[in-house]
Structures are given as C-alpha cells and as structure tokens.
Scaffold this active site. Structure first.
Site, PDB file in Angstrom:
ATOM      1  CE1 TYR A 334      -1.549  -0.647   0.293  1.00  0.00           C
ATOM      2  CE2 TYR A 334      -1.545  -1.049  -2.075  1.00  0.00           C
ATOM      3  CZ  TYR A 334      -2.235  -0.832  -0.896  1.00  0.00           C
ATOM      4  OH  TYR A 334      -3.601  -0.805  -0.908  1.00  0.00           O
ATOM      5  CB  CYS A 361       2.440  19.383  -5.946  1.00  0.00           C
ATOM      6  SG  CYS A 361       2.496  20.387  -7.430  1.00  0.00           S
TER       7      CYS A 361
END
Length: 443
Positions: A334, A361
């Site tokens: 968000y 990652c």
C-alpha cells in the site's frame, strides 16, 4: 518518532514500552519482535465502550480480529467486554481456543465455505454477516439440517466511500462485498431473508472504508441506512433491531495523520443514527461498530536489529534490518508510511537521512524510504511505531524467513504471546513424496 501510549525514553536513553526497556526485549526475545502495549490496547477498548455508555443507547462493540488475531488478544477483548469479528475458520478456531464466548462472535466474509458455516453453527456463534445470496441460501440450508435458526445481518454497500480525509457518495456497485443499495439487490435480499425459515434477520451492516479521519462518511451512511430501513418497514413490514456501521477509524502512523478521539467517532455515529432514524419515525435500533486497527494499531512497535548499509553518494543511504516485508508487507502493498527511531540511542541527534531496507530478495522490500536517524551502526536496535494492526496478521514466510515472536508488555513485565517460529516449524508440513526418496538412477 511519536511516542504512543506508555512509550517513553528512560534514563538510559533507551525506548521503553510498558515499563520495559526495548533493548532488553530485543536481547531476551530476539528480533524482529512485535511489542504490544497492553495498557494502550485496553484503553482503546474502554474508550469505545465508555463513549457508547455515555450516549445511553443500546450498543455492541466488536473487535475486528483480522487486525491482530492471536489468543492473547482474544482474551483481552473478552475481558474488556467486547464482541469479536472473525472472517475465517482460522480466526474462529483461535477465538474458541482462547475461550472466547461464541455467542459474542460475529462471522464476516464474502465466501464462507460450507465447512466454515458448519463449524460456526456447531460452535453456536452469535451472528453471521451475510454477504450474498449464495451464502444466504447455503446458510439457511445447513442451519435447517441442524435444526437451528441463525441470527444474521445483511451486508449492504450504501454507496458511500471514505478513506483518510476524503469521503464521497457514489452509485458504485463494483465491490466484491455486500448487497448494493442502489440497484435493488439489498431490498431483494431482505425479502428473501424474511422468507427463509432458518435465519433470523437482525438488521443491516455497512463498512465504508478504512483509516478514516472524519465523521461525515459515517453520518451519510447512517442517513442512507435509515432511508432503506424505512422503505423496508413500509413495504415489507420488517423492522431492524440492529444497525451496524462497521469500522475504519483512523490511527496515527506519521506526522500529518490526524485521527479523532474515539469518543468523537462514537458521538457522531450515535447522533447521526438518532437524528436520521427519528426523522423517519423509526424505533431506535441498537448500534454496532467494528473497530480493529484503532484498537491495536498504535499499540504496536516492531524492533529490528540493524545489519548492513549501502551509501550511494548523491542518491541515498540504505540501512538494512533483519526483517522486512515478511513481518510488515504494508509498505510494499500500500506504500504505507511509518516513523522510526534507534531504540538504543533515543537521545542522539537524528542528523542523517536514510532508507530502511528489508532482507528479502525483492527490490520493493523497503520499510521506510526516508527517515531521519542518528548515524546508524550495525547492531543498533531500530524501533518502528504503529505496527500493531495488519503486520503480524499479514506476515509470511517468503524466502523461508521465520515469522517473529510477539510479546505484550505492561507494568514493567513482558509476556510471550506468540513464539518465534523455528526452522522445524518451516518444514513441519513439508512432505517428500516416496518416489522422490529413491536415489535417481543414471540416465
């Protein structure tokens, strides 16, 4: 970083929460670590209850457990006299295992499975919030097989959206939730529910948004619900004893967020319901609300240990911590913003701007893009504020990273509520098929 609840800087220059030094918490329980300020959680619960009691109206406050559903939280909610919302068999199971009274449990969700419905009926929960006709018919059928009559609310979409500082009245029907008020679906649902032998219609429910800092949206929703209730009464001779206006009350994450006192939301909702339902000569209904984030959001702090850093001259300095999107996916999902401080050097001058990176990652695994901190060293303890809602609840094992522990702190004591996952936990449900256990023959 704004200090919420019982948080303060102690005489060692360390962040202290609930009377417990955060550096001692990090040492004892490890990091990342979710820390919940129990006194603030309980205060938020009481603010809602006290505000409603002051109105003299019938009410029910139900904690929306999707914000943070662990057994210890269910116990606090039960002790504070609130009801509990669940949206899955897992949340229901957690509540029941915590000993939460099933008659005070409300079951939400747009796709309750037959198994979930049976589980909830067998437990004897207090109310289903029915989201669509498929669910209404399925619930009626399963309740009939069990010779039960089930209290329900019908979730409607009133055409009001509210988020943060904005609210708008629309004709929107494009939502996966609820029966639309504008196209007649809500009226048809009331009619069908009234003809269903194994459900008992208590009233209607709406939820207009989240992180709301104003009251106008709730007032407008109350107006639309009163108008609808009046039509149902006049045309179907059905009177709703319950009106549920949902949740969405905002909390402070960063400077500029301006949540209202909980009592202000309650007073506005109560006044709007009284005014609008009186205007259509309607019996005053019982008012239900469903706060979640506003009870636990600013009561949570996450502690991390600083690891590596990368300074790109003229661009930015990255500081990496031992958590990230696995314990707080909200910034990646968000673009949520947070405040932070060095918990072990709280009095040092914050004279360096850095960006806090997670260890996953993913380039998007960033917790905070720009924050002012003292010159950060490896091993420092970083505290991120207002992480009580939708952080643990949305945590994952991406990269096979173990989910953190969670503790409640109060009056100088800390209590483990969720254990840190172990490596054994990560593979507990893994199964290697028998055919893969054989040594592969050479080709």
């Amino acid at each position: 970083m704004y200090l919420h609840g019982t948080s303060k800087i102690n005489d060692k220059g360390h962040l202290e929460i609930g009377g417990v030094d955060s550096t001692e918490l990090a040492q004892r329980y490890g990091t990342p670590l979710y820390v919940m300020d129990e006194a603030l959680v309980r205060r938020r619960c009481r603010e809602f209850v006290d505000a409603f009691q002051a109105t003299g109206l019938k009410f029910q406050v139900a904690y929306a457990s999707k914000a943070l559903c662990v057994m210890a939280m269910c116990r606090i909610v039960e002790q504070e006299g609130l009801s509990l919302d669940v949206v899955s068999d897992g949340e229901l199971y957690t509540a029941l295992q915590a000993g939460f009274p099933p008659e005070r449990i409300h079951f939400h969700g747009n796709n309750k499975t037959p198994m979930e419905i049976e589980m909830a009926l067998d437990a004897g929960i207090g109310c289903f919030v029915v989201d669509n006709l498929t669910e209404l018919r399925l619930l009626n059928a399963i309740a009939g097989e069990k010779k039960k009559q089930v209290p329900i609310l019908l979730r409607i979409t009133p055409g009001v959206e509210a988020h943060t500082h904005e609210y708008i009245s629309t004709g929107q029907i494009d939502s996966k939730f609820g029966f639309d008020l504008g196209n007649g679906a809500a009226f048809e649902a009331v009619h069908e529910a009234s003809q269903s032998a194994h459900v008992r219609l208590l009233g209607i429910h709406s939820h207009i948004g989240s992180q709301i800092f104003e009251v106008e949206g709730f007032s407008l929703a109350a107006e639309k619900m009163a108008s609808f209730a009046s039509r149902v009464r006049d045309e179907l001779q059905i009177v709703f004893p319950v009106i549920n206006l949902g949740g969405g009350f905002g909390v402070r994450y960063v400077e500029g967020d301006t949540p209202l006192p909980m009592s202000t939301y309650v007073e506005a909702i109560a006044e709007a319901v009284k005014t609008q339902f009186h205007a259509v000569s309607y019996p005053m209904p019982e008012i239900w609300i469903e706060p979640g984030r506003s009870i636990v959001g600013d009561a949570g702090t996450t502690l991390y240990t600083v690891g590596t850093s990368k300074d790109i001259p003229g661009v930015r300095k990255y500081v990496a911590v031992d958590g990230g999107m696995t314990d707080n996916p909200r910034p990646a999902l968000y673009q949520s913003e947070y405040e932070a401080m060095l918990a072990n050097r709280a009095n040092d001058a914050a004279d360096e701007q850095v960006s806090i990176a997670g260890k996953c990652c993913e380039s998007g695994d960033m917790l905070i893009w720009d924050v002012q901190l003292p010159a950060v060293n490896s091993g420092d303890i970083l505290a991120v504020a207002s992480t009580g809602a939708y952080n643990y609840a949305m945590a994952s094992n991406y990269n096979r990273i173990r989910r953190p522990a969670l503790v409640f702190v109060k009056d100088g004591e800390s209590d483990l509520a969720v254990k840190r996952e172990t490596h054994e936990d990560l593979v507990r449900n893994d199964v290697v098929p028998e055919r893969m256990k054989q040594k592969e023959t050479a080709r």
